[in-house]
Write a protein that holds these residues in place. Structure first.
Motif, PDB file in Angstrom:
ATOM      1  N   ARG A   2       0.807  -1.220   0.000  1.00  0.00           N
ATOM      2  CA  ARG A   2       0.000   0.000   0.000  1.00  0.00           C
ATOM      3  C   ARG A   2       0.843   1.274   0.000  1.00  0.00           C
ATOM      4  NH1 ARG A   2      -2.719  -2.859   4.433  1.00  0.00           N
ATOM      5  NH2 ARG A   2      -4.580  -3.909   3.662  1.00  0.00           N
ATOM      6  N   LEU A   3       2.157   1.163   0.020  1.00  0.00           N
ATOM      7  CA  LEU A   3       3.012   2.344   0.095  1.00  0.00           C
ATOM      8  C   LEU A   3       3.049   3.101  -1.231  1.00  0.00           C
ATOM      9  CD1 LEU A   3       5.994   0.919   2.201  1.00  0.00           C
ATOM     10  CD2 LEU A   3       3.999   2.215   2.992  1.00  0.00           C
ATOM     11  N   ASP A   4       3.468   4.361  -1.159  1.00  0.00           N
ATOM     12  CA  ASP A   4       3.417   5.233  -2.333  1.00  0.00           C
ATOM     13  C   ASP A   4       4.369   4.785  -3.436  1.00  0.00           C
ATOM     14  OD1 ASP A   4       1.525   6.768  -1.063  1.00  0.00           O
ATOM     15  OD2 ASP A   4       2.971   8.228  -0.279  1.00  0.00           O
ATOM     16  N   TYR A   5       5.547   4.293  -3.069  1.00  0.00           N
ATOM     17  CA  TYR A   5       6.508   3.947  -4.116  1.00  0.00           C
ATOM     18  C   TYR A   5       6.034   2.757  -4.936  1.00  0.00           C
ATOM     19  CZ  TYR A   5       8.384  -0.159  -1.672  1.00  0.00           C
ATOM     20  OH  TYR A   5       8.534  -1.380  -1.099  1.00  0.00           O
ATOM     21  N   VAL A   6       5.185   1.905  -4.340  1.00  0.00           N
ATOM     22  CA  VAL A   6       4.610   0.794  -5.100  1.00  0.00           C
ATOM     23  C   VAL A   6       3.596   1.329  -6.114  1.00  0.00           C
ATOM     24  CG1 VAL A   6       3.310  -1.366  -4.943  1.00  0.00           C
ATOM     25  CG2 VAL A   6       4.979  -0.783  -3.184  1.00  0.00           C
ATOM     26  N   THR A   7       2.804   2.302  -5.697  1.00  0.00           N
ATOM     27  CA  THR A   7       1.863   2.936  -6.628  1.00  0.00           C
ATOM     28  C   THR A   7       2.600   3.634  -7.753  1.00  0.00           C
ATOM     29  OG1 THR A   7       0.333   3.272  -4.778  1.00  0.00           O
ATOM     30  CG2 THR A   7      -0.075   4.527  -6.785  1.00  0.00           C
ATOM     31  N   THR A   8       3.727   4.270  -7.429  1.00  0.00           N
ATOM     32  CA  THR A   8       4.530   4.935  -8.451  1.00  0.00           C
ATOM     33  C   THR A   8       5.102   3.926  -9.444  1.00  0.00           C
ATOM     34  OG1 THR A   8       5.121   6.654  -6.861  1.00  0.00           O
ATOM     35  CG2 THR A   8       6.498   6.461  -8.830  1.00  0.00           C
ATOM     36  N   ALA A   9       5.549   2.784  -8.945  1.00  0.00           N
ATOM     37  CA  ALA A   9       6.081   1.760  -9.841  1.00  0.00           C
ATOM     38  C   ALA A   9       5.007   1.258 -10.798  1.00  0.00           C
ATOM     39  CB  ALA A   9       6.642   0.603  -9.020  1.00  0.00           C
ATOM     40  N   ARG A  10       3.790   1.098 -10.292  1.00  0.00           N
ATOM     41  CA  ARG A  10       2.702   0.678 -11.182  1.00  0.00           C
ATOM     42  C   ARG A  10       2.391   1.770 -12.205  1.00  0.00           C
ATOM     43  NH1 ARG A  10      -0.146  -1.404  -6.298  1.00  0.00           N
ATOM     44  NH2 ARG A  10       0.042  -3.687  -6.281  1.00  0.00           N
ATOM     45  N   ALA A  11       2.432   3.043 -11.753  1.00  0.00           N
ATOM     46  CA  ALA A  11       2.127   4.153 -12.665  1.00  0.00           C
ATOM     47  C   ALA A  11       3.156   4.273 -13.784  1.00  0.00           C
ATOM     48  CB  ALA A  11       2.049   5.463 -11.882  1.00  0.00           C
ATOM     49  N   LYS A  12       4.372   3.806 -13.551  1.00  0.00           N
ATOM     50  CA  LYS A  12       5.405   3.841 -14.595  1.00  0.00           C
ATOM     51  C   LYS A  12       5.199   2.765 -15.657  1.00  0.00           C
ATOM     52  CE  LYS A  12       9.121   5.878 -11.822  1.00  0.00           C
ATOM     53  NZ  LYS A  12      10.477   5.662 -11.245  1.00  0.00           N
ATOM     54  N   GLY A  13       4.232   1.885 -15.433  1.00  0.00           N
ATOM     55  CA  GLY A  13       3.947   0.871 -16.422  1.00  0.00           C
ATOM     56  C   GLY A  13       4.607  -0.467 -16.178  1.00  0.00           C
ATOM     57  N   LEU A  14       5.198  -0.670 -15.006  1.00  0.00           N
ATOM     58  CA  LEU A  14       5.823  -1.955 -14.708  1.00  0.00           C
ATOM     59  C   LEU A  14       4.761  -3.042 -14.575  1.00  0.00           C
ATOM     60  CD1 LEU A  14       8.561  -1.012 -12.085  1.00  0.00           C
ATOM     61  CD2 LEU A  14       8.870  -1.519 -14.501  1.00  0.00           C
ATOM     62  N   ALA A  15       5.121  -4.229 -14.999  1.00  0.00           N
ATOM     63  CA  ALA A  15       4.211  -5.360 -14.867  1.00  0.00           C
ATOM     64  C   ALA A  15       3.979  -5.669 -13.391  1.00  0.00           C
ATOM     65  CB  ALA A  15       4.780  -6.579 -15.586  1.00  0.00           C
ATOM     66  N   GLU A  16       2.802  -6.194 -13.104  1.00  0.00           N
ATOM     67  CA  GLU A  16       2.446  -6.478 -11.711  1.00  0.00           C
ATOM     68  C   GLU A  16       3.410  -7.468 -11.069  1.00  0.00           C
ATOM     69  OE1 GLU A  16       0.298  -6.022  -8.195  1.00  0.00           O
ATOM     70  OE2 GLU A  16       0.285  -4.872 -10.058  1.00  0.00           O
ATOM     71  N   ARG A  17       3.851  -8.465 -11.843  1.00  0.00           N
ATOM     72  CA  ARG A  17       4.793  -9.431 -11.294  1.00  0.00           C
ATOM     73  C   ARG A  17       6.105  -8.759 -10.907  1.00  0.00           C
ATOM     74  NH1 ARG A  17       5.477 -14.973 -11.758  1.00  0.00           N
ATOM     75  NH2 ARG A  17       3.659 -15.078 -13.136  1.00  0.00           N
ATOM     76  N   ALA A  18       6.602  -7.839 -11.754  1.00  0.00           N
ATOM     77  CA  ALA A  18       7.842  -7.127 -11.451  1.00  0.00           C
ATOM     78  C   ALA A  18       7.677  -6.221 -10.237  1.00  0.00           C
ATOM     79  CB  ALA A  18       8.290  -6.313 -12.665  1.00  0.00           C
ATOM     80  N   VAL A  19       6.519  -5.600 -10.119  1.00  0.00           N
ATOM     81  CA  VAL A  19       6.269  -4.734  -8.960  1.00  0.00           C
ATOM     82  C   VAL A  19       6.283  -5.548  -7.675  1.00  0.00           C
ATOM     83  CG1 VAL A  19       4.557  -3.258  -7.839  1.00  0.00           C
ATOM     84  CG2 VAL A  19       4.974  -3.030 -10.287  1.00  0.00           C
ATOM     85  N   VAL A  20       5.626  -6.701  -7.691  1.00  0.00           N
ATOM     86  CA  VAL A  20       5.524  -7.520  -6.485  1.00  0.00           C
ATOM     87  C   VAL A  20       6.883  -8.111  -6.116  1.00  0.00           C
ATOM     88  CG1 VAL A  20       4.496  -9.597  -5.506  1.00  0.00           C
ATOM     89  CG2 VAL A  20       3.086  -8.013  -6.832  1.00  0.00           C
ATOM     90  N   VAL A  21       7.579  -8.679  -7.104  1.00  0.00           N
ATOM     91  CA  VAL A  21       8.825  -9.383  -6.818  1.00  0.00           C
ATOM     92  C   VAL A  21       9.950  -8.422  -6.474  1.00  0.00           C
ATOM     93  CG1 VAL A  21      10.597 -10.896  -7.792  1.00  0.00           C
ATOM     94  CG2 VAL A  21       8.183 -11.354  -8.244  1.00  0.00           C
ATOM     95  N   LYS A  22      10.129  -7.367  -7.266  1.00  0.00           N
ATOM     96  CA  LYS A  22      11.285  -6.489  -7.102  1.00  0.00           C
ATOM     97  C   LYS A  22      11.075  -5.389  -6.067  1.00  0.00           C
ATOM     98  CE  LYS A  22      13.095  -7.115 -11.799  1.00  0.00           C
ATOM     99  NZ  LYS A  22      13.517  -6.428 -13.048  1.00  0.00           N
ATOM    100  N   HIS A  23       9.851  -4.907  -5.919  1.00  0.00           N
ATOM    101  CA  HIS A  23       9.623  -3.746  -5.063  1.00  0.00           C
ATOM    102  C   HIS A  23       8.870  -4.062  -3.773  1.00  0.00           C
ATOM    103  CE1 HIS A  23      11.037  -0.908  -8.160  1.00  0.00           C
ATOM    104  NE2 HIS A  23      10.413  -1.685  -9.028  1.00  0.00           N
ATOM    105  N   VAL A  24       8.068  -5.097  -3.775  1.00  0.00           N
ATOM    106  CA  VAL A  24       7.252  -5.396  -2.588  1.00  0.00           C
ATOM    107  C   VAL A  24       7.889  -6.477  -1.735  1.00  0.00           C
ATOM    108  CG1 VAL A  24       5.017  -6.235  -1.789  1.00  0.00           C
ATOM    109  CG2 VAL A  24       5.130  -4.662  -3.723  1.00  0.00           C
ATOM    110  N   VAL A  25       8.200  -7.619  -2.362  1.00  0.00           N
ATOM    111  CA  VAL A  25       8.641  -8.779  -1.589  1.00  0.00           C
ATOM    112  C   VAL A  25       9.963  -8.515  -0.885  1.00  0.00           C
ATOM    113  CG1 VAL A  25       9.357 -11.183  -1.760  1.00  0.00           C
ATOM    114  CG2 VAL A  25       7.371 -10.393  -3.034  1.00  0.00           C
TER     115      VAL A  25
END
Length: 319
Positions: free
Chosen positions: A214-237
């Motif tokens: 739920r953090l802002d940088y995760v929302t920013t990563a999604r807004a840049k067009g990154l795939a959901e899998r990349a957002v979860v694996v590289k930025h969340v996990v």
């Protein structure tokens, strides 16, 4: 990183010494000793009992006994087992590989369960999968290892006759058959410990991922067009694993404690069963050495957790 590891290793020395002081003092002041049985045996003369106690220094002050024991430990002499009639270090070296194999395999199994299930449940909160995962996690965490072990024996050993419920170290098979027999024996002990810890850690992984996702940088990563899998694996996990690593390190004593109970259920010839038999026989040198080894392993795992922080989060700098 090198300076940090050096500092932590230097801090590790007084920590281990403090643990040894507490353990030795508690065991020295506890009632009973290895020669308690001789005291109640009328066939053993009193002068023989006194000679044996003087030979092993059991009547010396606790401080003198501790320094003598610690000095012998530094020289690689861990004492003599009064029950087994062999050196303590020989007993531990015979038993600890089996315990480390069981605990290590159970740790891997628990992480293989907790990480994917917890992450997937957190990315789909309140879904059918999340509800089923939470229910199974609560059930698995509520059942103690000794109860699960008995259920496994009744099901897989007695009813289905698939797996042996007594761990045998003297397997006469050779080659791949030898490895297969050892694997069959280890399946149930590993499963009992791994499923219990995996159920517990699944809840923590889910909670940690929910906090990060739920953090802002995760929302920013999604807004840049990154795939959901990349957002979860590289930025969340990676960021969510930091509290999980701390939890795993802090629960290592519970993991070793569960191994002691599980080894008794399945008759695993590990260091846990050695500790239980030593306690029943008042074999103080073995009790002291085994508890000291357990304590050292817990401290070592906490040091490993601190090192993993920097790998998981590049923002962490050790100076």
């Amino acid at each position: 990183m090198g300076h940090y590891l050096l500092r932590r290793l230097l801090i590790l020395i007084p920590s281990v010494i403090g643990i040894s002081v507490v353990l030795f003092t508690v065991l020295a002041l506890a009632p009973g000793d290895p020669f308690e049985e001789l005291a109640t045996n009328p066939n053993v003369p009193a002068e023989v009992r006194a000679s044996l106690r003087a030979q092993f220094g059991l009547d010396d002050p606790v401080v003198m006994r501790y320094f003598r024991w610690f000095g012998s430990m530094l020289q690689g002499e861990w004492g003599f087992s009064f029950a087994s009639r062999v050196d303590v270090d020989t007993l531990i070296l015979q038993r600890i590989p089996v315990t480390l194999l069981i605990i290590g395999s159970a740790l891997v199994l628990a992480l293989l369960i907790a990480l994917p299930v917890g992450v997937y449940a957190a990315t789909r909160p309140y879904s059918i999968f999340d509800q089923i995962a939470n229910t199974l996690a609560f059930v698995g965490f509520s059942l103690p290892p000794f109860f699960t072990g008995i259920l496994f024996i009744l099901l897989f050993s007695i009813t289905l006759d698939w797996l042996p419920f007594v761990y045998r170290a003297d397997i006469s098979a050779t080659g791949w058959r030898w490895y297969w027999e050892h694997l069959r024996q280890a399946i149930m002990p590993v499963a009992v410990i791994g499923l219990f810890q995996g159920a517990s850690w699944t809840r923590y992984v889910r909670s940690a991922v929910l906090d990060v996702i739920r953090l802002d940088y995760v929302t920013t990563a999604r807004a840049k067009g990154l795939a959901e899998r990349a957002v979860v694996v590289k930025h969340v996990v990676r960021n969510a694993l930091i509290p999980v690593v701390t939890l795993v390190a802090l629960q290592m004593p519970a993991l070793f404690g569960g191994a002691i109970v599980t080894e008794q259920i399945f008759r695993v010839p590990g260091i846990g069963s050695l500790l239980i038999s030593a306690i029943l026989a008042n074999d103080t040198p073995v009790i002291m050495a085994v508890t000291f080894v357990f304590s050292f392993l817990v401290v070592a795992f906490n040091l490993l957790a601190d090192v993993l922080y920097a790998w998981l989060d590049p923002r962490i700098s050790y100076r």
